[in-house]
Design a protein around this motif. Structure first.
Motif, mmCIF file in Angstrom:
data_model
loop_
_atom_site.group_PDB
_atom_site.id
_atom_site.type_symbol
_atom_site.label_atom_id
_atom_site.label_comp_id
_atom_site.label_asym_id
_atom_site.label_seq_id
_atom_site.Cartn_x
_atom_site.Cartn_y
_atom_site.Cartn_z
ATOM 1 N N ALA A 125 70.303 2.343 91.990
ATOM 2 C CA ALA A 125 69.228 2.158 91.013
ATOM 3 C C ALA A 125 68.996 0.669 90.820
ATOM 4 O O ALA A 125 69.932 -0.131 90.863
ATOM 5 N N ILE A 126 67.741 0.325 90.619
ATOM 6 C CA ILE A 126 67.388 -1.025 90.180
ATOM 7 C C ILE A 126 66.900 -0.882 88.753
ATOM 8 O O ILE A 126 65.851 -0.286 88.488
ATOM 9 N N VAL A 127 67.680 -1.416 87.822
ATOM 10 C CA VAL A 127 67.407 -1.296 86.394
ATOM 11 C C VAL A 127 66.636 -2.529 85.932
ATOM 12 O O VAL A 127 66.975 -3.657 86.304
ATOM 13 N N ASP A 128 65.604 -2.316 85.121
ATOM 14 C CA ASP A 128 64.835 -3.422 84.554
ATOM 15 C C ASP A 128 65.621 -4.005 83.384
ATOM 16 O O ASP A 128 65.629 -3.446 82.284
ATOM 17 N N LEU A 129 66.312 -5.108 83.637
ATOM 18 C CA LEU A 129 67.178 -5.688 82.605
ATOM 19 C C LEU A 129 66.393 -6.264 81.436
ATOM 20 O O LEU A 129 66.899 -6.293 80.309
ATOM 21 N N LYS A 130 65.170 -6.718 81.662
ATOM 22 C CA LYS A 130 64.376 -7.239 80.544
ATOM 23 C C LYS A 130 64.201 -6.160 79.483
ATOM 24 O O LYS A 130 64.324 -6.430 78.286
ATOM 25 N N LYS A 131 63.969 -4.938 79.943
ATOM 26 C CA LYS A 131 63.805 -3.823 79.005
ATOM 27 C C LYS A 131 65.145 -3.451 78.360
ATOM 28 O O LYS A 131 65.199 -3.101 77.179
ATOM 29 N N VAL A 132 66.232 -3.543 79.125
ATOM 30 C CA VAL A 132 67.564 -3.266 78.565
ATOM 31 C C VAL A 132 67.913 -4.314 77.507
ATOM 32 O O VAL A 132 68.420 -3.980 76.432
ATOM 33 N N TYR A 133 67.606 -5.591 77.766
ATOM 34 C CA TYR A 133 67.872 -6.649 76.775
ATOM 35 C C TYR A 133 67.130 -6.360 75.470
ATOM 36 O O TYR A 133 67.677 -6.539 74.377
ATOM 37 N N GLU A 134 65.867 -5.912 75.590
ATOM 38 C CA GLU A 134 65.085 -5.592 74.392
ATOM 39 C C GLU A 134 65.765 -4.493 73.586
ATOM 40 O O GLU A 134 65.830 -4.564 72.356
ATOM 41 N N LYS A 135 66.288 -3.490 74.275
ATOM 42 C CA LYS A 135 66.958 -2.378 73.588
ATOM 43 C C LYS A 135 68.278 -2.839 72.968
ATOM 44 O O LYS A 135 68.645 -2.386 71.880
ATOM 45 N N LEU A 136 68.991 -3.736 73.638
ATOM 46 C CA LEU A 136 70.223 -4.291 73.057
ATOM 47 C C LEU A 136 69.895 -5.138 71.829
ATOM 48 O O LEU A 136 70.566 -5.041 70.793
ATOM 49 N N ASP A 137 68.857 -5.966 71.930
ATOM 50 C CA ASP A 137 68.466 -6.827 70.796
ATOM 51 C C ASP A 137 68.049 -6.014 69.580
ATOM 52 O O ASP A 137 68.325 -6.391 68.443
ATOM 53 N N SER A 138 67.382 -4.878 69.813
ATOM 54 C CA SER A 138 66.913 -4.042 68.704
ATOM 55 C C SER A 138 67.980 -3.059 68.225
ATOM 56 O O SER A 138 67.737 -2.293 67.294
ATOM 57 N N LYS A 139 69.156 -3.074 68.875
ATOM 58 C CA LYS A 139 70.273 -2.156 68.571
ATOM 59 C C LYS A 139 69.963 -0.712 68.955
ATOM 60 O O LYS A 139 70.642 0.220 68.513
ATOM 61 N N SER A 140 68.923 -0.513 69.771
ATOM 62 C CA SER A 140 68.672 0.825 70.311
ATOM 63 C C SER A 140 69.746 1.174 71.337
ATOM 64 O O SER A 140 70.030 2.342 71.579
ATOM 65 N N ILE A 141 70.315 0.147 71.976
ATOM 66 C CA ILE A 141 71.542 0.275 72.759
ATOM 67 C C ILE A 141 72.564 -0.592 72.041
ATOM 68 O O ILE A 141 72.283 -1.754 71.741
ATOM 69 N N PHE A 142 73.721 -0.019 71.715
ATOM 70 C CA PHE A 142 74.736 -0.832 71.042
ATOM 71 C C PHE A 142 76.119 -0.571 71.635
ATOM 72 O O PHE A 142 76.398 0.508 72.142
ATOM 73 N N ILE A 143 76.931 -1.612 71.580
ATOM 74 C CA ILE A 143 78.273 -1.595 72.170
ATOM 75 C C ILE A 143 79.270 -1.291 71.065
ATOM 76 O O ILE A 143 79.206 -1.878 69.974
ATOM 77 N N SER A 144 80.207 -0.376 71.343
ATOM 78 C CA SER A 144 81.164 0.050 70.330
ATOM 79 C C SER A 144 82.552 0.196 70.951
ATOM 80 O O SER A 144 82.700 0.856 71.974
ATOM 81 N N ASP A 145 83.541 -0.401 70.338
ATOM 82 C CA ASP A 145 84.921 -0.249 70.808
ATOM 83 C C ASP A 145 85.482 1.041 70.203
ATOM 84 O O ASP A 145 86.374 1.046 69.360
ATOM 85 N N ASN A 146 84.927 2.165 70.665
ATOM 86 C CA ASN A 146 85.201 3.474 70.059
ATOM 87 C C ASN A 146 86.219 4.312 70.827
ATOM 88 O O ASN A 146 86.447 5.457 70.498
ATOM 89 N N HIS A 147 86.791 3.744 71.892
ATOM 90 C CA HIS A 147 87.814 4.404 72.711
ATOM 91 C C HIS A 147 87.305 5.676 73.397
ATOM 92 O O HIS A 147 88.095 6.530 73.788
ATOM 93 N N LYS A 148 86.003 5.785 73.549
ATOM 94 C CA LYS A 148 85.433 6.924 74.270
ATOM 95 C C LYS A 148 85.285 6.561 75.742
ATOM 96 O O LYS A 148 85.345 5.405 76.120
ATOM 97 N N ASN A 149 85.067 7.567 76.560
ATOM 98 C CA ASN A 149 84.997 7.356 78.007
ATOM 99 C C ASN A 149 83.608 7.076 78.530
ATOM 100 O O ASN A 149 83.457 6.491 79.592
ATOM 101 N N LYS A 150 82.580 7.530 77.816
ATOM 102 C CA LYS A 150 81.238 7.323 78.335
ATOM 103 C C LYS A 150 80.230 7.175 77.207
ATOM 104 O O LYS A 150 80.548 7.400 76.038
ATOM 105 N N CYS A 151 79.010 6.814 77.616
ATOM 106 C CA CYS A 151 77.926 6.619 76.648
ATOM 107 C C CYS A 151 77.566 7.940 75.964
ATOM 108 O O CYS A 151 77.793 9.008 76.520
ATOM 109 N N GLU A 152 76.974 7.795 74.783
ATOM 110 C CA GLU A 152 76.452 8.957 74.072
ATOM 111 C C GLU A 152 75.113 8.595 73.460
ATOM 112 O O GLU A 152 74.901 7.451 73.051
ATOM 113 N N ILE A 153 74.228 9.585 73.401
ATOM 114 C CA ILE A 153 72.998 9.407 72.634
ATOM 115 C C ILE A 153 73.325 9.761 71.196
ATOM 116 O O ILE A 153 73.876 10.828 70.921
#
Length: 197
Positions: A125-153
């Motif tokens: 896959a080629i991911v559009d990072l500009k769009k990913v950065y926007e989602k990270l900046d808006s907290k629509s994607i957020f990083i959590s040290d939650n000890h889980k194995n994979k992403c969740e919606i």
């Protein structure tokens, strides 16, 4: 040979022998040949591995390739921190410096040891990072040290990405599920893909 040199040799081989002819050529992207010192500079400071041109458009790309044992995963990974590094200014990894426009992530049809036998990608896959950065900046994607194995919606509209730690203690990273990017925000989050969706 050090781990870094092995990893670099693997990545260089996959880029030249597989990614350029099988992925970028089909998009009409041609690689821009950079001076070695400048290429090293933008890699270290901006997380840019390669630069491509398509007509008047210039695209910067970061690449990561994995062997076939990772084929069951539907995410791509971004290096997060290197807190065990003796040099304190190297604690923040690619997440903190990444300025590439796109992230190319591919899973090969071979093991790393048998890379010379590889002839294609099981998926990429080629991911559009500009769009990913926007989602990270808006907290629509957020990083959590939650000890889980994979992403969740979560909340039906956000992606929670767990921090994962390499077993050797060298660094941490977080995955972003490609199928979730498309599910929540549409196909324009991805420039091109095969096998992830």
């Amino acid at each position: 040979m050090s781990y870094y040199k092995n990893d670099r040799a693997f990545t260089d081989f996959v880029h030249k022998q597989l990614a350029v002819p099988l992925i970028y050529a089909s998009l009409g992207w041609s690689e821009v040949q950079l001076r070695k010192d400048y290429a090293n500079y933008i890699d270290m400071l901006d997380g840019i591995d390669y630069v491509f041109r398509n007509g008047d458009n210039v695209m910067s790309v970061q690449e990561r390739f994995r062997d076939e044992k990772y084929k069951q995963f539907t995410d791509f990974t971004i290096r997060y921190r290197r807190d065990e590094n003796k040099n304190e200014c190297r604690h923040e990894s690619e997440y903190y410096k990444m300025k590439a426009h796109y992230f190319t992530y591919g899973i090969l049809d071979s093991t790393k040891k048998e890379i010379s036998k590889s002839s294609s990608f099981l998926k990429y896959a080629i991911v559009d990072l500009k769009k990913v950065y926007e989602k990270l900046d808006s907290k629509s994607i957020f990083i959590s040290d939650n000890h889980k194995n994979k992403c969740e919606i979560v909340d039906g509209c956000r992606i929670e990405c767990p921090i994962k730690y390499n077993s050797d203690g060298s660094s941490s990273f977080f995955p972003i599920d490609i199928s979730y990017l498309v599910k929540l925000w549409g196909n324009d989050m991805i420039v091109d893909q095969q096998g992830f969706l």
